[in-house]
Design an enzyme around this catalytic site. Structure first.
Site, PDB file in Angstrom:
ATOM      1  N   GLU A   1       0.843  -1.199  -0.106  1.00 22.56           N
ATOM      2  CA  GLU A   1      -0.035   0.080   0.077  1.00 22.56           C
ATOM      3  C   GLU A   1       0.871   1.267  -0.150  1.00 22.56           C
ATOM      4  O   GLU A   1       1.870   1.193   0.828  1.00 22.56           O
ATOM      5  CB  GLU A   1      -0.798  -0.078   1.163  1.00 22.56           C
ATOM      6  CG  GLU A   1      -2.025  -1.150   1.103  1.00 22.56           C
ATOM      7  CD  GLU A   1      -2.819  -1.282   2.311  1.00 22.56           C
ATOM      8  OE1 GLU A   1      -2.940  -0.311   3.444  1.00 22.56           O
ATOM      9  OE2 GLU A   1      -3.593  -2.264   2.488  1.00 22.56           O
TER      10      GLU A   1
ATOM     11  N   ALA B   1      13.893   0.566  13.494  1.00 23.10           N
ATOM     12  CA  ALA B   1      13.094   0.574  14.503  1.00 23.10           C
ATOM     13  C   ALA B   1      12.211   1.616  14.710  1.00 23.10           C
ATOM     14  O   ALA B   1      12.085   2.707  14.047  1.00 23.10           O
ATOM     15  CB  ALA B   1      14.137   0.928  15.629  1.00 23.10           C
ATOM     16  N   GLY B   2      11.158   1.156  15.248  1.00 19.72           N
ATOM     17  CA  GLY B   2       9.775   2.012  15.144  1.00 19.72           C
ATOM     18  C   GLY B   2       8.851   1.541  16.159  1.00 19.72           C
ATOM     19  O   GLY B   2       9.182   1.351  17.391  1.00 19.72           O
TER      20      GLY B   2
ATOM     21  N   CYS C   1      -1.555  -6.906   6.502  1.00 17.74           N
ATOM     22  CA  CYS C   1      -0.874  -7.939   6.239  1.00 17.74           C
ATOM     23  C   CYS C   1      -0.026  -8.661   7.480  1.00 17.74           C
ATOM     24  O   CYS C   1      -0.152  -9.830   7.857  1.00 17.74           O
ATOM     25  CB  CYS C   1      -0.203  -7.771   4.929  1.00 17.74           C
ATOM     26  SG  CYS C   1      -1.093  -7.453   3.581  1.00 17.74           S
TER      27      CYS C   1
ATOM     28  N   LYS D   1      -1.434 -10.257  10.738  1.00 20.75           N
ATOM     29  CA  LYS D   1      -2.516 -11.471  10.413  1.00 20.75           C
ATOM     30  C   LYS D   1      -1.766 -12.410   9.707  1.00 20.75           C
ATOM     31  O   LYS D   1      -2.283 -13.572  10.515  1.00 20.75           O
ATOM     32  CB  LYS D   1      -3.779 -10.811   9.683  1.00 20.75           C
ATOM     33  CG  LYS D   1      -3.879 -10.900   8.320  1.00 20.75           C
ATOM     34  CD  LYS D   1      -5.254 -10.698   7.406  1.00 20.75           C
ATOM     35  CE  LYS D   1      -4.930 -10.587   6.207  1.00 20.75           C
ATOM     36  NZ  LYS D   1      -4.357 -11.638   5.332  1.00 20.75           N
TER      37      LYS D   1
HETATM   38  N1  LIG Z   1      -3.502  -4.746   1.335  1.00 23.26           N
HETATM   39  C1  LIG Z   1      -2.418  -5.100   0.956  1.00 23.26           C
HETATM   40  O1  LIG Z   1      -1.522  -4.477   0.938  1.00 23.26           O
HETATM   41  C2  LIG Z   1      -2.342  -6.756   0.526  1.00 23.26           C
HETATM   42  C3  LIG Z   1      -1.027  -7.034  -0.164  1.00 23.26           C
HETATM   43  C4  LIG Z   1      -0.851  -8.493  -0.525  1.00 23.26           C
HETATM   44  C5  LIG Z   1      -1.778  -9.325  -0.142  1.00 23.26           C
HETATM   45  N2  LIG Z   1      -2.898  -8.977   0.445  1.00 23.26           N
HETATM   46  C6  LIG Z   1      -3.916  -9.848   0.472  1.00 23.26           C
HETATM   47  O2  LIG Z   1      -4.997  -9.658  -0.528  1.00 23.26           O
HETATM   48  C7  LIG Z   1      -6.143 -10.066   0.080  1.00 23.26           C
HETATM   49  C8  LIG Z   1      -7.132  -8.921  -0.099  1.00 23.26           C
HETATM   50  O3  LIG Z   1      -6.814  -7.691   0.772  1.00 23.26           O
HETATM   51  P1  LIG Z   1      -7.201  -6.298   0.446  1.00 23.26           P
HETATM   52  O4  LIG Z   1      -6.334  -5.382   1.487  1.00 23.26           O
HETATM   53  O5  LIG Z   1      -7.337  -5.886  -0.723  1.00 23.26           O
HETATM   54  O6  LIG Z   1      -8.948  -6.494   1.257  1.00 23.26           O
HETATM   55  P2  LIG Z   1     -10.016  -5.414   1.340  1.00 23.26           P
HETATM   56  O7  LIG Z   1     -10.581  -5.729   2.486  1.00 23.26           O
HETATM   57  O8  LIG Z   1      -9.328  -4.030   0.868  1.00 23.26           O
HETATM   58  O9  LIG Z   1     -10.941  -5.805   0.148  1.00 23.26           O
HETATM   59  C9  LIG Z   1     -11.607  -6.927   0.025  1.00 23.26           C
HETATM   60  C10 LIG Z   1     -12.823  -6.543  -0.850  1.00 23.26           C
HETATM   61  O10 LIG Z   1     -13.533  -8.100  -1.048  1.00 23.26           O
HETATM   62  C11 LIG Z   1     -14.878  -7.861  -1.132  1.00 23.26           C
HETATM   63  N3  LIG Z   1     -15.487  -9.234  -1.109  1.00 23.26           N
HETATM   64  C12 LIG Z   1     -15.606 -10.088  -0.088  1.00 23.26           C
HETATM   65  N4  LIG Z   1     -16.179 -11.188  -0.310  1.00 23.26           N
HETATM   66  C13 LIG Z   1     -16.486 -10.891  -1.771  1.00 23.26           C
HETATM   67  C14 LIG Z   1     -16.952 -11.902  -3.048  1.00 23.26           C
HETATM   68  N5  LIG Z   1     -17.580 -13.018  -2.515  1.00 23.26           N
HETATM   69  N6  LIG Z   1     -17.056 -11.510  -4.373  1.00 23.26           N
HETATM   70  C15 LIG Z   1     -16.715 -10.189  -4.461  1.00 23.26           C
HETATM   71  N7  LIG Z   1     -15.937  -9.228  -3.560  1.00 23.26           N
HETATM   72  C16 LIG Z   1     -16.122  -9.591  -2.168  1.00 23.26           C
HETATM   73  C17 LIG Z   1     -15.020  -7.136   0.097  1.00 23.26           C
HETATM   74  O11 LIG Z   1     -16.379  -6.174  -0.157  1.00 23.26           O
HETATM   75  C18 LIG Z   1     -13.969  -6.094  -0.138  1.00 23.26           C
HETATM   76  O12 LIG Z   1     -14.297  -4.870  -0.859  1.00 23.26           O
HETATM   77  C19 LIG Z   1      -6.085 -10.535   1.592  1.00 23.26           C
HETATM   78  O13 LIG Z   1      -5.946 -11.977   1.496  1.00 23.26           O
HETATM   79  C20 LIG Z   1      -4.904  -9.730   1.856  1.00 23.26           C
HETATM   80  O14 LIG Z   1      -3.993 -10.412   2.901  1.00 23.26           O
HETATM   81  C21 LIG Z   1      -3.187  -7.559   0.802  1.00 23.26           C
END
Ligand SMILES: NC(=O)c1ccc[n+]([C@@H]2O[C@H](COP(=O)([O-])OP(=O)(O)OC[C@H]3O[C@@H](n4cnc5c(N)ncnc54)[C@H](O)[C@@H]3O)[C@@H](O)[C@H]2O)c1
Length: 451
Positions: free
Chosen positions: A153, A253-254, A261, A264
């Site tokens: 992000e 350090a912080g 991510c 969890k």
């Molecule tokens: N945010 C990050 O920086 C990041 C980086 C790498 C991996 N990930 C992984 O990617 C995944 C998504 O993370 P995120 O931060 O984008 O999540 P998020 O919570 O921002 O978005 C998830 C979206 O999925 C939607 N959703 C839920 N069920 C659904 C369905 N059945 N059909 C369609 N849409 C549905 C939700 O309404 C939500 O808008 C997670 O597993 C996370 O661990 C996240």
């Protein structure tokens, strides 16, 4: 290619927009109709630098669209990415129910062969479960691939458009070739596509985040020691990071790692290890150090002002877990702010992007300032949580004039202790010496002479 992306969060919307940018016809689907309505109005429901522009131009050219009708999106596409959330459950394991629900939806909508790509971070064995689920719920052929995401992000668009590496877990050669072909145009000259089985790809994502989290917690432990023995963690970091075997990144350090991510994923990997009867001692320690570190700024405040903070005002700079995002998930600022409020303090906060999200989560007693100086008026101390650019070179004279006391607790080591001393601030940072400002130092010296 026609592609559906299920889930339009930080990962899904970025992936969808960037795939459209590469020339594919993409439909981003989400079960949350309000999110789809926001996107259709041409707005984003979260802050990610540069993403709005990529979304807008691809919507305009007709390559990107949004729907809450997931089945329609699946029917319109050959490749379906699953990017839904996988939050922690009570016991620390990752909740894969949203993924399985999305896959059931895919199965119900399928009217022919599909490639289903799991991009959500999912526990080992999920691809196998998904394959079995699809076999049970549809008569059509589905190739399940694992494609963990590594974007960060704050730089998500650049990370997706120019990935250092793409990991593809595939069980079918032809599906693997198709997926490889999709990613090849994104690769920079030194980027690589790493192919493997789905189980290894799933585990690799957790292992990578566990490694990053371990570096952070180890440096935070070293920082605690630095404070005790009078060493400077920034100097230690420079020396350690210049060892080629270690490298300089992720050694700051912080106040602990946060976000959606690392916390969890460390918990989920710990859970998986325990389930498999593998010792999770290292990860348990990494998590414990992090939880303690998130309380560090609050500890400093209490150490300075006592447990009863009634009548005191604290300014907060930075709410999101890091700069460049509005993501408040597991943000260390939440720990400080809740602790301050519980002790009766008044809290005035500023963040360039996350104040809206913070207001949805935090007690409404928190006040917010439009600009970062607006929150300083009458403050007993400033507490810094994330290193946004706007905080890096502030007007110290203006700060002096506005604050009741020139006291700064810096969770990101933005300033030099010597310089803060000369600017006459009392300044406490992480793993470095505590300076009291010239006036404070003189006061202490006078007290020592008279006492
Ligand atoms: N945010 C990050 O920086 C990041 C980086 C790498 C991996 N990930 C992984 O990617 C995944 C998504 O993370 P995120 O931060 O984008 O999540 P998020 O919570 O921002 O978005 C998830 C979206 O999925 C939607 N959703 C839920 N069920 C659904 C369905 N059945 N059909 C369609 N849409 C549905 C939700 O309404 C939500 O808008 C997670 O597993 C996370 O661990 C996240």
């Amino acid at each position: 290619m026609n592609i559906a992306v299920l889930g339009t969060g930080y990962v899904g919307l970025t992936a969808g927009a960037c795939l459209a940018e590469a020339g594919h016809r993409v439909v981003c689907c989400d079960v949350d109709e309000t999110v789809i309505a926001v996107l259709r109005r041409g707005e984003l429901h979260f802050f990610e630098p540069g993403l709005a522009e990529v979304v807008a131009s691809n919507v305009k050219s007709g390559k990107l669209r949004f729907t809450a009708d997931v089945a329609e999106g699946v029917r319109a596409s050959y490749m379906v990415f699953v990017t839904v959330g996988t939050p922690s459950r009570e016991d620390g394991s990752a909740d894969v129910e949203p993924v399985l629900a999305a896959v059931s939806g895919i199965a119900r909508a399928m009217d022919g062969e599909r490639i289903v790509v799991l991009k959500s971070t999912v526990p080992v064995g999920t691809a196998r479960r998904v394959r079995a689920l699809l076999q049970a719920e549809t008569k059509y052929r589905a190739y399940v691939c694992s494609n963990p995401e590594f974007l960060r992000e704050g730089s998500a668009v650049a990370d997706f458009m120019r990935p250092e590496r793409v990991v593809l877990g595939v069980e079918d050669e032809a599906a693997g070739r198709t997926l490889r072909g999709l990613y090849e145009p994104f690769l920079p000259p030194d980027g690589k596509i790493i192919m493997m089985d789905t189980t290894s790809a799933e585990l690799l994502k957790y292992a990578a985040n566990a490694m990053l989290a371990s570096r952070v917690s180890l440096m935070n432990s070293i920082a605690q020691l630095c404070e005790k023995v009078g060493a400077d963690v920034e100097k230690v970091r420079l020396g350690v990071g210049s060892d080629l075997r270690i490298g300089p990144l992720f050694l700051r350090a912080g106040i602990g790692y946060g976000g959606s991510c690392l916390p969890k994923d460390v918990e989920a990997l710990t859970r998986t290890m325990r389930d498999q009867e593998v010792d999770a001692l290292v990860l348990e320690a990494v998590d414990r150090v992090n939880e303690r570190q998130k309380r560090r700024l609050l500890e400093m405040v209490v150490d300075q002002f006592g447990e009863n903070l009634a009548g005191r005002t604290f300014a907060i700079w930075g709410l999101s877990f890091k700069p460049g995002t509005d993501d408040m998930r597991e943000a260390p600022s939440l720990v400080t702010i809740r602790g301050l409020l519980e002790r009766g303090a008044r809290v005035k906060a500023h963040d360039p992007a996350a104040m809206g999200r913070a207001a949805q989560i935090l007690d409404e007693a928190v006040e917010y300032g439009e600009g970062c100086y607006d929150v300083l008026e009458g403050a007993d101390a400033l507490v810094i949580h994330s290193e946004w650019q706007v905080y890096r070179d502030p007007d110290f004279a203006a700060m002096h004039a506005m604050m009741k006391q020139p006291v700064v607790f810096d969770g990101r080591n933005l300033f030099q202790p010597d310089e803060m001393e000369n600017r006459n601030f009392e300044y406490r940072s992480i793993g470095r010496r505590h300076v009291r400002g010239r006036v404070g130092a003189e006061r202490l010296a006078a007290r020592a002479v008279s006492g």
